[in-house]
Each structure stands twice: as C-alpha cells, then as structure tokens.
Design a protein around this motif. Sequence first.
Motif, PDB file in Angstrom:
ATOM      1  N   PHE A 133       0.827  -1.204   0.000  1.00 27.06           N
ATOM      2  CA  PHE A 133       0.000   0.000   0.000  1.00 27.06           C
ATOM      3  C   PHE A 133       0.862   1.254   0.000  1.00 27.06           C
ATOM      4  O   PHE A 133       0.617   2.195  -0.773  1.00 27.06           O
ATOM      5  CB  PHE A 133      -0.926   0.014   1.219  1.00 27.06           C
ATOM      6  N   MET A 134       1.873   1.275   0.840  1.00 28.13           N
ATOM      7  CA  MET A 134       2.674   2.485   1.015  1.00 28.13           C
ATOM      8  C   MET A 134       3.456   2.831  -0.231  1.00 28.13           C
ATOM      9  O   MET A 134       3.512   3.993  -0.653  1.00 28.13           O
ATOM     10  CB  MET A 134       3.614   2.312   2.216  1.00 28.13           C
ATOM     11  N   TRP A 135       4.094   1.829  -0.855  1.00 31.92           N
ATOM     12  CA  TRP A 135       4.872   2.189  -2.033  1.00 31.92           C
ATOM     13  C   TRP A 135       3.977   2.472  -3.243  1.00 31.92           C
ATOM     14  O   TRP A 135       4.376   3.180  -4.154  1.00 31.92           O
ATOM     15  CB  TRP A 135       5.989   1.191  -2.332  1.00 31.92           C
ATOM     16  N   GLY A 136       2.759   1.949  -3.221  1.00 27.58           N
ATOM     17  CA  GLY A 136       1.805   2.335  -4.255  1.00 27.58           C
ATOM     18  C   GLY A 136       1.437   3.805  -4.147  1.00 27.58           C
ATOM     19  O   GLY A 136       1.389   4.530  -5.148  1.00 27.58           O
ATOM     20  N   LEU A 137       1.190   4.247  -2.918  1.00 30.33           N
ATOM     21  CA  LEU A 137       0.861   5.654  -2.664  1.00 30.33           C
ATOM     22  C   LEU A 137       1.987   6.570  -3.123  1.00 30.33           C
ATOM     23  O   LEU A 137       1.766   7.563  -3.833  1.00 30.33           O
ATOM     24  CB  LEU A 137       0.599   5.847  -1.166  1.00 30.33           C
ATOM     25  N   LEU A 138       3.208   6.233  -2.748  1.00 34.89           N
ATOM     26  CA  LEU A 138       4.356   7.077  -3.069  1.00 34.89           C
ATOM     27  C   LEU A 138       4.633   7.108  -4.566  1.00 34.89           C
ATOM     28  O   LEU A 138       5.003   8.144  -5.120  1.00 34.89           O
ATOM     29  CB  LEU A 138       5.595   6.563  -2.322  1.00 34.89           C
ATOM     30  N   THR A 139       4.458   5.966  -5.242  1.00 33.24           N
ATOM     31  CA  THR A 139       4.729   5.900  -6.680  1.00 33.24           C
ATOM     32  C   THR A 139       3.720   6.717  -7.476  1.00 33.24           C
ATOM     33  O   THR A 139       4.080   7.449  -8.410  1.00 33.24           O
ATOM     34  CB  THR A 139       4.722   4.434  -7.159  1.00 33.24           C
ATOM     35  N   ALA A 140       2.439   6.601  -7.138  1.00 31.46           N
ATOM     36  CA  ALA A 140       1.396   7.297  -7.894  1.00 31.46           C
ATOM     37  C   ALA A 140       1.409   8.801  -7.669  1.00 31.46           C
ATOM     38  O   ALA A 140       0.903   9.561  -8.504  1.00 31.46           O
ATOM     39  CB  ALA A 140       0.019   6.725  -7.551  1.00 31.46           C
ATOM     40  N   LEU A 141       1.966   9.252  -6.563  1.00 27.01           N
ATOM     41  CA  LEU A 141       2.083  10.700  -6.345  1.00 27.01           C
ATOM     42  C   LEU A 141       2.959  11.360  -7.408  1.00 27.01           C
ATOM     43  O   LEU A 141       2.844  12.559  -7.660  1.00 27.01           O
ATOM     44  CB  LEU A 141       2.636  10.993  -4.944  1.00 27.01           C
ATOM     45  N   ASN A 142       3.833  10.557  -8.048  1.00 26.40           N
ATOM     46  CA  ASN A 142       4.647  11.104  -9.138  1.00 26.40           C
ATOM     47  C   ASN A 142       3.782  11.658 -10.264  1.00 26.40           C
ATOM     48  O   ASN A 142       4.133  12.649 -10.909  1.00 26.40           O
ATOM     49  CB  ASN A 142       5.570  10.024  -9.712  1.00 26.40           C
ATOM     50  N   ASP A 143       2.634  11.007 -10.504  1.00 23.80           N
ATOM     51  CA  ASP A 143       1.754  11.442 -11.588  1.00 23.80           C
ATOM     52  C   ASP A 143       1.187  12.834 -11.335  1.00 23.80           C
ATOM     53  O   ASP A 143       0.817  13.545 -12.272  1.00 23.80           O
ATOM     54  CB  ASP A 143       0.600  10.443 -11.764  1.00 23.80           C
ATOM     55  N   VAL A 144       1.108  13.215 -10.069  1.00 23.50           N
ATOM     56  CA  VAL A 144       0.657  14.555  -9.696  1.00 23.50           C
ATOM     57  C   VAL A 144       1.814  15.546  -9.757  1.00 23.50           C
ATOM     58  O   VAL A 144       1.662  16.677 -10.224  1.00 23.50           O
ATOM     59  CB  VAL A 144       0.040  14.540  -8.285  1.00 23.50           C
ATOM     60  N   LEU A 145       2.970  15.095  -9.303  1.00 21.19           N
ATOM     61  CA  LEU A 145       4.123  16.004  -9.246  1.00 21.19           C
ATOM     62  C   LEU A 145       4.688  16.322 -10.620  1.00 21.19           C
ATOM     63  O   LEU A 145       5.252  17.409 -10.833  1.00 21.19           O
ATOM     64  CB  LEU A 145       5.221  15.401  -8.365  1.00 21.19           C
ATOM     65  N   ILE A 146       4.567  15.403 -11.581  1.00 19.88           N
ATOM     66  CA  ILE A 146       5.128  15.657 -12.918  1.00 19.88           C
ATOM     67  C   ILE A 146       4.515  16.901 -13.563  1.00 19.88           C
ATOM     68  O   ILE A 146       5.246  17.820 -13.965  1.00 19.88           O
ATOM     69  CB  ILE A 146       4.987  14.414 -13.819  1.00 19.88           C
ATOM     70  N   PRO A 147       3.171  17.000 -13.694  1.00 23.24           N
ATOM     71  CA  PRO A 147       2.620  18.236 -14.278  1.00 23.24           C
ATOM     72  C   PRO A 147       2.852  19.459 -13.392  1.00 23.24           C
ATOM     73  O   PRO A 147       2.988  20.588 -13.887  1.00 23.24           O
ATOM     74  CB  PRO A 147       1.129  17.931 -14.432  1.00 23.24           C
ATOM     75  N   HIS A 148       2.909  19.244 -12.064  1.00 22.41           N
ATOM     76  CA  HIS A 148       3.165  20.348 -11.135  1.00 22.41           C
ATOM     77  C   HIS A 148       4.555  20.936 -11.376  1.00 22.41           C
ATOM     78  O   HIS A 148       4.710  22.160 -11.513  1.00 22.41           O
ATOM     79  CB  HIS A 148       3.049  19.822  -9.696  1.00 22.41           C
ATOM     80  N   LEU A 149       5.568  20.060 -11.446  1.00 16.63           N
ATOM     81  CA  LEU A 149       6.937  20.528 -11.658  1.00 16.63           C
ATOM     82  C   LEU A 149       7.144  21.019 -13.085  1.00 16.63           C
ATOM     83  O   LEU A 149       7.935  21.938 -13.324  1.00 16.63           O
ATOM     84  CB  LEU A 149       7.930  19.402 -11.332  1.00 16.63           C
ATOM     85  N   LYS A 150       6.426  20.424 -14.043  1.00 15.88           N
ATOM     86  CA  LYS A 150       6.514  20.860 -15.446  1.00 15.88           C
ATOM     87  C   LYS A 150       6.084  22.317 -15.578  1.00 15.88           C
ATOM     88  O   LYS A 150       6.740  23.117 -16.260  1.00 15.88           O
ATOM     89  CB  LYS A 150       5.644  19.974 -16.332  1.00 15.88           C
ATOM     90  N   ALA A 151       4.984  22.660 -14.914  1.00 19.36           N
ATOM     91  CA  ALA A 151       4.494  24.027 -14.966  1.00 19.36           C
ATOM     92  C   ALA A 151       5.374  24.965 -14.130  1.00 19.36           C
ATOM     93  O   ALA A 151       5.659  26.098 -14.535  1.00 19.36           O
ATOM     94  CB  ALA A 151       3.058  24.088 -14.461  1.00 19.36           C
ATOM     95  N   LEU A 152       5.814  24.479 -12.976  1.00 18.00           N
ATOM     96  CA  LEU A 152       6.592  25.306 -12.050  1.00 18.00           C
ATOM     97  C   LEU A 152       7.932  25.733 -12.642  1.00 18.00           C
ATOM     98  O   LEU A 152       8.355  26.888 -12.513  1.00 18.00           O
ATOM     99  CB  LEU A 152       6.810  24.539 -10.745  1.00 18.00           C
ATOM    100  N   TYR A 153       8.613  24.776 -13.315  1.00 18.91           N
ATOM    101  CA  TYR A 153       9.945  25.057 -13.850  1.00 18.91           C
ATOM    102  C   TYR A 153       9.958  25.234 -15.375  1.00 18.91           C
ATOM    103  O   TYR A 153      11.028  25.265 -15.983  1.00 18.91           O
ATOM    104  CB  TYR A 153      10.917  23.937 -13.448  1.00 18.91           C
ATOM    105  N   THR A 154       8.770  25.317 -15.969  1.00 26.41           N
ATOM    106  CA  THR A 154       8.617  25.507 -17.425  1.00 26.41           C
ATOM    107  C   THR A 154       9.432  24.460 -18.195  1.00 26.41           C
ATOM    108  O   THR A 154      10.346  24.788 -18.967  1.00 26.41           O
ATOM    109  CB  THR A 154       9.047  26.925 -17.860  1.00 26.41           C
TER     110      THR A 154
END
Length: 418
Positions: A32-53
């Motif tokens: 459960f825990m590593w599933g949670l941590l891995t899928a959070l990447n899908d949220v951070l990718i567009p977040h960091l893409k926009a943040l750092y252009t």
Amino acid sequence: MMEHISQRAPLQHTQASTGNTGPLIIITTLFFMWGLLTALNDVLIPHLKALYTLNYVQAMLVQFCFFGAYFLVSLPAGMLIKKIGYQNGAVAGLVIAAAGCALFYPASMSGYALFLLGFFVLAAGITILQVAANPYVTVLGDARTASSRLTLTQAFNSLGTTVAPTLGGILILSSDVTDRAAQAASVQGPYLALAGALLLLALMFAFARLPRIAYVDDAAPLAATGKASALSHPQLVMGAIGIFLYVGGEVSIGSFLINFLGEPDIASLPADTAAHYVSYYWGGAMVGRFIGFLVMRYISPGKTLAFNAAASMALILVAIFGHGQTAMWAILAVGLCNSIMFPTIFSMALYRLGNLTGQASGILCMAIVGGAIVPFAQGLLADSIGLQLSFLMPLLCYAFVLYFGVKYAGLYSAGEQS
C-alpha cells in the motif's frame, strides 16, 4: 541476489502455512505504502513541469530518476537483504524512503535537480522493499496459488495508487495557488507527513514478529537442468522483458494522464480536476486485481494475461484516434486491464526455477527500470509528434505482453493454474 542463507536454494517459509495470514497482512501494508508514493509522481510531474517551465522530456526525468533507482539499487538491495534478513531489509528500505521524502522540503526552496535527487533516494528505499516483499509473498503459501496471492497483495498496492492522485490533487495542485513560491512550497507538508509515516512504519516493522524466510534445496525440474544462471532460462528472460515493458507502459500512461486530460480535444480539464480522474486509472487496477485473484484460480494466468494485454491495446488505439469523453475513458480503462499483469508476469517468470529463484527475482526487480525508460521515450515522441500520438509507445509495450501471455499460456500443468 536475493538469497537469505544460501545461493543454492530457493526461498522457503520456515513455518507452517497455517500461520501465513498475519505475516501477509503486515507485508501488504508495504504494498500500500509504495503504491501511494509511486502514484504521487503522476501529480508532481505536471506540477513541476508548470513550475519550472519544462518540456515533456525534462518532466519525465522524474520517472527516469525514480525508476532508474530500481536498476541501480536492486543488486545492492539483494546483497543487503542477504546480510541483514528480509525483515531488517524492509526496515532499512522504509528509513531510506523517509529520507527521500524529507529531501522534498529543501528541494522546494532550491531547484529541480534536488527534487530529482529526492525521487532517486525515495525510490531506492522502495526498491529494497520490492526486493524483499515480492518473493516473500510468493512463498507464504502454496506455490500453485502464488499468482493469485501476489495479485491480492498488489490489489492493496493499487489502493495506495488510487488514493494518491486525488490526495495529491487536493494538497499539491490547488487551483487557488498562483504564487510560484507557494506552488513550490505546496509539496512540503505532504512529503514531511509521508516521511513521518514511513518512519513510524519502520518502527512497527522493527518490532513485528514475522516468520523467518530461508532457502532450502528444491528438486524442481527446471532447477535440475544444471544451468547455473537464471538467464539461461528463456521463460525468465522473456518475463524480465515483459516486466520492463509492462511497467514502462503502465507508468508512462499514468505520467501523461493529467496533461492528456487537459488537451482541448480530450477534456480540457485543469490539473487539479484531472488528478481526480487519474484515481480511476489506478482504481481500475485495484478492482481488477481482486477479480483476478478469483479468476486465475480457474483460468490459466497466461491466457488471462494475453486477454488483458489485447484489451489494453484496443483501448489505447481508441485513445489515440478518438476524441472527447470516448478517448478519455478509453485511456482510463487501461488501468483495469493492467490489474493482473505485474504479479502474473512475475510469478510466471519464476515458476519452478528452483535454486535460481532468488537470482531470478533480483533480475525481475531490475527490469522495473522500464518505468524510467519508456516514459522518457514517450516524452520524446510527445515533444516531436504530439501528446496523443505519443501513446503509440505504451501500445507497443502491451503488444509484447500479449506475446508473452500467448507463448506461455500452457506454462502450468493440469491442476496447477493459479
């Protein structure tokens, strides 16, 4: 690579199978825990893409660093577990993963490079957990039901991946935050909380009473062939390629989902709203794993795998050439088809490898590096031919999974379907 006692014997549970329920529940919390941590990447990718252009290739460095750790750390992880044991290995993995989460705090005040280091350290800890937990589950019970048992524990891994996008969308992708510094700081609280949770879980595991997992001689036919290397077995080599491509395809789709759902021709969803829909993708995998747990007790794992791969290809084609809600729900439905793929490929590749089981498990965990390479390759396609057509990359991945399932559909003898 993953041996606990001897390199010449496969994993065996030293206690009677009647006492397996408790240990399985404890191990399942790791999934459960590593599933949670891995899928959070899908949220951070567009977040960091926009943040750092960033362009798509640069944004996919997140998955490159994260899943690249599987390739670089799997062998050292196996040696570590051999020295300190599976339970202590899990504790070490949790502590290292917590350190990776903690790195996100200074990264939010620094730059993209420190975020990438944090992803690598976090994934290094998760890799140690993977190396320990997957084979652990396969031996906590009858070998004939290894696929269905690993599928059940993977269902709870999918529970973590299902919760993560919605949670991340609420905490990280808030549409009300427009200040750049505030957007960068939005990861601090969630990842510090995750670091604390991982340390608490490490403490619990340190004092948990888990059965000892050992290696003893096994006279399984494939082990008796005299082949000294697991790579001498085509079944294992094909399985490793299958893991590489399946993980790559699954991760790649998840990584691009938020951007895909934001496309004008698809759904035009803002990032925080699209994040909720990503939960459907991972949630489908969770539902499918509970179904697969039952189905594969009666139907050949290979046939089930081939059917799911063919269905995934059909849905991706609809997403590539379709528009609007049809394309959106088609790509999200691939998650349901993904459900049984990893545990089925993993257990089929290990089937009756006897004294090569430990070595083979390490090879399969290294193959998870597909999650680093395939999204990066799709990023190159997205930057050159467009986001929608770039999904041809995961389509090709599932084509090989289909081939593997058909080729080894008869792997299990009569009465041994799992």
